[in-house]
Scaffold this active site. Sequence first.
Site, PDB file in Angstrom:
ATOM      1  N   CYS A  62      69.036 -25.094  23.015  1.00  0.00           N
ATOM      2  CA  CYS A  62      69.067 -23.709  23.501  1.00  0.00           C
ATOM      3  C   CYS A  62      68.414 -23.589  24.875  1.00  0.00           C
ATOM      4  CB  CYS A  62      68.418 -22.728  22.543  1.00  0.00           C
ATOM      5  SG  CYS A  62      68.823 -21.046  23.071  1.00  0.00           S
ATOM      6  N   CYS A  94      74.616 -18.601  24.443  1.00  0.00           N
ATOM      7  CA  CYS A  94      73.205 -18.408  24.727  1.00  0.00           C
ATOM      8  C   CYS A  94      72.933 -16.909  24.836  1.00  0.00           C
ATOM      9  CB  CYS A  94      72.864 -19.124  26.031  1.00  0.00           C
ATOM     10  SG  CYS A  94      71.125 -19.341  26.187  1.00  0.00           S
TER      11      CYS A  94
HETATM   12  C1  LIG Z   1      63.218 -21.574  20.284  1.00  0.00           C
HETATM   13  C2  LIG Z   1      64.653 -21.821  19.938  1.00  0.00           C
HETATM   14  C3  LIG Z   1      65.587 -20.840  20.199  1.00  0.00           C
HETATM   15  C4  LIG Z   1      66.932 -21.058  19.900  1.00  0.00           C
HETATM   16  N1  LIG Z   1      67.816 -20.049  20.150  1.00  0.00           N
HETATM   17  C5  LIG Z   1      69.109 -20.215  19.822  1.00  0.00           C
HETATM   18  C6  LIG Z   1      70.038 -19.138  19.998  1.00  0.00           C
HETATM   19  O1  LIG Z   1      69.676 -18.043  20.434  1.00  0.00           O
HETATM   20  N2  LIG Z   1      71.338 -19.340  19.648  1.00  0.00           N
HETATM   21  C7  LIG Z   1      71.754 -20.539  19.137  1.00  0.00           C
HETATM   22  O2  LIG Z   1      72.950 -20.659  18.815  1.00  0.00           O
HETATM   23  N3  LIG Z   1      70.904 -21.591  18.973  1.00  0.00           N
HETATM   24  C8  LIG Z   1      69.597 -21.452  19.293  1.00  0.00           C
HETATM   25  N4  LIG Z   1      68.712 -22.497  19.083  1.00  0.00           N
HETATM   26  C9  LIG Z   1      69.213 -23.855  18.764  1.00  0.00           C
HETATM   27  C10 LIG Z   1      69.625 -24.063  17.310  1.00  0.00           C
HETATM   28  O3  LIG Z   1      68.654 -23.595  16.425  1.00  0.00           O
HETATM   29  C11 LIG Z   1      69.891 -25.561  17.090  1.00  0.00           C
HETATM   30  O4  LIG Z   1      70.729 -26.044  18.098  1.00  0.00           O
HETATM   31  C12 LIG Z   1      70.556 -25.816  15.739  1.00  0.00           C
HETATM   32  O5  LIG Z   1      69.762 -25.322  14.706  1.00  0.00           O
HETATM   33  C13 LIG Z   1      70.807 -27.307  15.578  1.00  0.00           C
HETATM   34  O6  LIG Z   1      71.308 -27.587  14.292  1.00  0.00           O
HETATM   35  P1  LIG Z   1      71.341 -29.124  13.779  1.00  0.00           P
HETATM   36  O7  LIG Z   1      71.948 -29.104  12.435  1.00  0.00           O
HETATM   37  O8  LIG Z   1      71.934 -29.989  14.808  1.00  0.00           O
HETATM   38  O9  LIG Z   1      69.814 -29.541  13.696  1.00  0.00           O
HETATM   39  P2  LIG Z   1      68.676 -28.927  12.763  1.00  0.00           P
HETATM   40  O10 LIG Z   1      69.057 -27.577  12.263  1.00  0.00           O
HETATM   41  O11 LIG Z   1      67.414 -29.050  13.543  1.00  0.00           O
HETATM   42  O12 LIG Z   1      68.667 -29.878  11.494  1.00  0.00           O
HETATM   43  C14 LIG Z   1      68.309 -31.228  11.517  1.00  0.00           C
HETATM   44  C15 LIG Z   1      67.875 -31.615  10.106  1.00  0.00           C
HETATM   45  O13 LIG Z   1      67.733 -33.031  10.035  1.00  0.00           O
HETATM   46  C16 LIG Z   1      66.599 -33.318   9.223  1.00  0.00           C
HETATM   47  N5  LIG Z   1      66.134 -34.671   9.549  1.00  0.00           N
HETATM   48  C17 LIG Z   1      65.491 -35.085  10.661  1.00  0.00           C
HETATM   49  N6  LIG Z   1      65.265 -36.423  10.583  1.00  0.00           N
HETATM   50  C18 LIG Z   1      65.786 -36.839   9.410  1.00  0.00           C
HETATM   51  C19 LIG Z   1      65.903 -38.118   8.777  1.00  0.00           C
HETATM   52  N7  LIG Z   1      65.423 -39.246   9.334  1.00  0.00           N
HETATM   53  N8  LIG Z   1      66.524 -38.192   7.577  1.00  0.00           N
HETATM   54  C20 LIG Z   1      67.048 -37.079   6.985  1.00  0.00           C
HETATM   55  N9  LIG Z   1      66.958 -35.855   7.547  1.00  0.00           N
HETATM   56  C21 LIG Z   1      66.337 -35.737   8.741  1.00  0.00           C
HETATM   57  C22 LIG Z   1      65.607 -32.224   9.554  1.00  0.00           C
HETATM   58  O14 LIG Z   1      64.668 -32.057   8.505  1.00  0.00           O
HETATM   59  C23 LIG Z   1      66.526 -31.019   9.714  1.00  0.00           C
HETATM   60  O15 LIG Z   1      66.634 -30.278   8.510  1.00  0.00           O
HETATM   61  C24 LIG Z   1      67.342 -22.295  19.346  1.00  0.00           C
HETATM   62  C25 LIG Z   1      66.399 -23.280  19.059  1.00  0.00           C
HETATM   63  C26 LIG Z   1      65.067 -23.055  19.346  1.00  0.00           C
HETATM   64  C27 LIG Z   1      64.048 -24.121  19.030  1.00  0.00           C
END
Ligand SMILES: Cc1cc2nc3c(=O)[nH]c(=O)nc-3n(C[C@H](O)[C@H](O)[C@H](O)COP(=O)(O)OP(=O)(O)OC[C@H]3O[C@@H](n4cnc5c(N)ncnc54)[C@H](O)[C@@H]3O)c2cc1C
Length: 440
Positions: A192, A369
Amino acid sequence: MNNRFYNLVNEFMRRVIGISKRPAHGFPQRFLSHYNFVVAGGGSGGCAVASNLAKHGSVAVVDPADSHYYQPMWTLVGAGIKTTEQSRRRQKQCIPNGTTWLQTSIEGFDPEENSVSLHGAYKDKKITYDYLIVALGLEIRFDKVNGLTETLGKNGVCSNYGAGNADYTWEVLSAVKGGDLLFTFPNGPIKCAGAPQKIMYLADAHLRKAGVRRNCSLTYHTALPAIFGVPKYASVLSSLARKKGCGVETKSNLVEVDGEKKEAVFENLETGEYSTHTFDMLHVGPPCAPLPVYATSPLADSAGWVDVNKHTLQHNKYENVFAIGDCNSCPTGKTAAKVAAESGVLYENIQKLMKGEKLSGSYNGYTSCPLTVGDNKLVLAEFGYDGAILETFPFNQANPMWLTYFLKKEVMPPLYWHGLIKGTWRGPGVFRKLAHLGTV
Ligand SMILES: Cc1cc2nc3c(=O)[nH]c(=O)nc-3n(C[C@H](O)[C@H](O)[C@H](O)COP(=O)(O)OP(=O)(O)OC[C@H]3O[C@@H](n4cnc5c(N)ncnc54)[C@H](O)[C@@H]3O)c2cc1C
């Protein structure tokens, strides 16, 4: 007893559980050594994909976390508008029905053997799969800025990144009566990319309301050459920052923090010169990086991200491997909005692959965003690969609007919990096509 038998039992239980509506994750508790689908990570992308795949066979979701966070809310938490608790659900409420939750970490990938190795209670165990979906997110690297880890959460040094961290942002901001407030954006990838500046505008609005804005100076230090990566939104944000009296320093990269002295050191990425700035509040947009577990595996590209075709989301070498979300190599903004759009494409393509058909789903790099700019208004940036504008509504979303702020604050959280992680919200592509009569 062989794997096939366990898979049959698993499938039978899944169907029975589906009918009886009992929580299916983790049941049967029996550890299977083979699943049709292994989903690595149960965050936004992992849950979205697993929800849909549960209709097609046995699914293991591997994730050690007890809590699942709606991370986009943390910006509002940092501004005192929401609480961390409102952004949290217990992970067991989020892991999709009909899947088995292995609450442990993945330690390694062996795509030649179609297996992953596990940690903790499952130590030394491997599970094999027909299809692997990597959804492990990324790593926040506060340690890449000298002195930051030691002082984060005290001395006015805060970040909305990381579970629970945004509480301190609000603690610091709500106590400000005057002084210098610095907001930083790192040199390199970040999830983000708007979040580091959203909090500045919210801080500005709060300080005005508190009647202390004239005692404060606010400056955004970004390592980028512009305030935002997409020119359409950059020009609006630049003039907004000017109007609000917020300074913007480009190509300025935070390299060191001394919390006790309240000093931050920046490197000018053009001249290579260093400058020291004092602060009363420092909000850090941290460097982010691929997680070592996939970065050091055969799945990684040269930068460490899971190496997928940017349109099909299929791995470039291993055809039964896909990746979604922050961990994949797609060259676009890493957001939950991206996850939503990718989840539909990935699901379509994996079904095609199972049928031996050509993959037809094509991801256009959609990401979004929602830039909170204060005064209950928002600039809703939506774009795709190469900065293509992919706005949903038939009006100019670069204009700060109350409606889009309302969507961010009130509509997107339930859409996340009840749509995205259930695999049914696949982004606004359909609405965009309708609103623009198929031209965008
Ligand atoms: C401050 C902030 C503001 C944001 N604002 C926005 C916004 O306004 N709009 C928007 O669309 N997005 C926003 N985002 C971004 C968004 O939240 C992320 O891009 C999204 O959640 C990513 O999803 P993901 O499934 O890739 O990763 P995540 O949701 O982070 O999931 C990864 C998972 O993998 C697990 N994991 C890690 N390592 C291992 C391992 N070795 N073995 C098994 N499991 C593991 C973790 O426990 C976690 O549950 C924001 C993020 C932040 C931090």
